[in-house]
Design a protein around this motif. Structure first.
Motif, PDB file in Angstrom:
ATOM      1  N   GLY A 118       0.756  -1.283  -0.078  1.00 28.75           N
ATOM      2  CA  GLY A 118       0.140   0.190  -0.039  1.00 28.75           C
ATOM      3  C   GLY A 118       0.780   1.228  -0.049  1.00 28.75           C
ATOM      4  N   ARG A 155     -14.757   9.709   7.071  1.00 25.45           N
ATOM      5  CA  ARG A 155     -15.389   8.609   6.337  1.00 25.45           C
ATOM      6  C   ARG A 155     -16.706   8.980   6.025  1.00 25.45           C
ATOM      7  NH1 ARG A 155     -10.581   6.935   5.043  1.00 25.45           N
ATOM      8  NH2 ARG A 155     -10.191   9.130   5.432  1.00 25.45           N
ATOM      9  N   GLY A 180      -4.672   4.422  10.273  1.00 22.68           N
ATOM     10  CA  GLY A 180      -6.167   4.128   9.777  1.00 22.68           C
ATOM     11  C   GLY A 180      -6.916   5.439  10.687  1.00 22.68           C
ATOM     12  N   GLN A 227     -16.000   5.507   1.007  1.00 23.59           N
ATOM     13  CA  GLN A 227     -15.296   4.603   1.922  1.00 23.59           C
ATOM     14  C   GLN A 227     -16.207   3.267   2.014  1.00 23.59           C
ATOM     15  OE1 GLN A 227     -15.129   7.804   2.868  1.00 23.59           O
ATOM     16  NE2 GLN A 227     -13.437   7.834   1.483  1.00 23.59           N
ATOM     17  N   VAL A 260      -5.008   0.493  -4.273  1.00 19.28           N
ATOM     18  CA  VAL A 260      -4.553   0.210  -2.877  1.00 19.28           C
ATOM     19  C   VAL A 260      -5.314  -0.978  -2.216  1.00 19.28           C
ATOM     20  CG1 VAL A 260      -4.310   1.093  -0.479  1.00 19.28           C
ATOM     21  CG2 VAL A 260      -3.375   2.478  -2.443  1.00 19.28           C
ATOM     22  N   LEU A 319       1.032   4.197  -2.734  1.00 20.50           N
ATOM     23  CA  LEU A 319       0.522   5.821  -2.367  1.00 20.50           C
ATOM     24  C   LEU A 319       1.846   6.600  -2.424  1.00 20.50           C
ATOM     25  CD1 LEU A 319      -1.112   5.008   0.960  1.00 20.50           C
ATOM     26  CD2 LEU A 319      -2.420   5.708  -1.195  1.00 20.50           C
ATOM     27  N   TRP A 349      -3.102   6.636   6.041  1.00 21.01           N
ATOM     28  CA  TRP A 349      -3.486   5.249   5.623  1.00 21.01           C
ATOM     29  C   TRP A 349      -2.770   4.046   6.493  1.00 21.01           C
ATOM     30  CZ3 TRP A 349      -0.987   0.773   3.731  1.00 21.01           C
ATOM     31  CH2 TRP A 349      -1.899  -0.310   2.945  1.00 21.01           C
ATOM     32  N   ASP A 351      -4.006   5.362  -6.422  1.00 18.70           N
ATOM     33  CA  ASP A 351      -4.458   4.985  -5.149  1.00 18.70           C
ATOM     34  C   ASP A 351      -5.703   4.103  -5.134  1.00 18.70           C
ATOM     35  OD1 ASP A 351      -6.239   7.071  -6.056  1.00 18.70           O
ATOM     36  OD2 ASP A 351      -6.084   8.333  -4.461  1.00 18.70           O
TER      37      ASP A 351
END
Length: 226
Positions: A108, A191, A186, A195, A122, A112, A183, A119
């Motif tokens: 990932g 969000r 987290g 998402q 990912v 990125l 990322w 992206d």
């Protein structure tokens, strides 16, 4: 026979209690925040054809999708941990210890940092990285068969090795690490429905396959000879 039925009833009771707590916590997080809303506002938002007032906008565009993302992520993390613990017969096993998280993280971060225009790849690339790390651990742990202790030892080594690759990328490309760090760590801030749409297919497929393989995982916990 009586004890078996009692255990099933106990498990069902625990499951129902946890589901009730999940629903209650979701409603609480919908109601309380920087702007408080009522249960009536939630009901109106869920069934209204048009969302015109500010409370409905807050519920539908901010709090509800964030709740769904949190629930899906929690379900996936819990399931992955349970699967690894069943396969490795070790209550401490988790994706971080056995190198799966590091494999996903490295791939990932590569996307990125080195290919930011891709992206959207990912999730799939991170999944392939996790699978690659799992295969690497399996190959290193193989010696006339597989033992859970060897898998965990190999996983710790692979996790450290891949983690050093992530650290190297973050050092060499310090000017591009902001998105990658967010990322990796987290979070549920900002969000929304995009998402949810990204996460939902992976969560549904993974949880379905996990449920289908539950009996095999239970058999694995009995030991190799059995």
């Amino acid at each position: 026979m009586h004890s078996v039925s009692e255990r099933k009833m106990f498990r069902l009771s625990v499951l129902l209690i946890l589901v009730a707590l999940l629903v209650a916590s979701m409603f609480i997080s919908l109601i309380f925040g920087s702007t408080s809303v009522s249960l009536g506002d939630i009901w109106h938002t869920l069934w209204a054809s048009e969302l015109t007032d500010s409370a409905s906008q807050i519920i539908w565009n901010i709090r509800l999708p964030r709740n769904i993302v949190a629930a899906l992520v929690g379900a996936c993390l819990a399931t992955s941990g349970a699967i690894l613990q069943a396969v490795m017969k070790n209550p401490l096993a988790d994706p971080q210890i056995v190198g799966v998280s590091s494999g996903a993280g490295l791939m990932g971060v590569i996307i990125l940092i080195l290919f930011p225009g891709y992206d959207y790849l990912v999730p799939m690339v991170a999944f392939l990285g996790a699978m690659g790390a799992a295969l690497m651990v399996y190959a290193l742990a193989w010696k006339n068969g597989i033992r859970p202790s060897r898998i965990i030892l190999a996983g710790v080594a692979v996790s450290a090795f891949l983690g050093s690759g992530i650290s190297a990328l973050l050092v060499f490309f310090g000017d591009r690490v902001q998105g990658a760090l967010l990322w990796m760590v987290g979070g549920l801030a900002a969000r929304s429905w995009p998402q949810v749409e990204v996460l939902l297919p992976y969560a549904i497929v993974g949880l379905i396959f996990a449920c289908m393989g539950a009996k095999r995982l239970t058999i694995l916990s009995l030991g190799d000879e059995t």
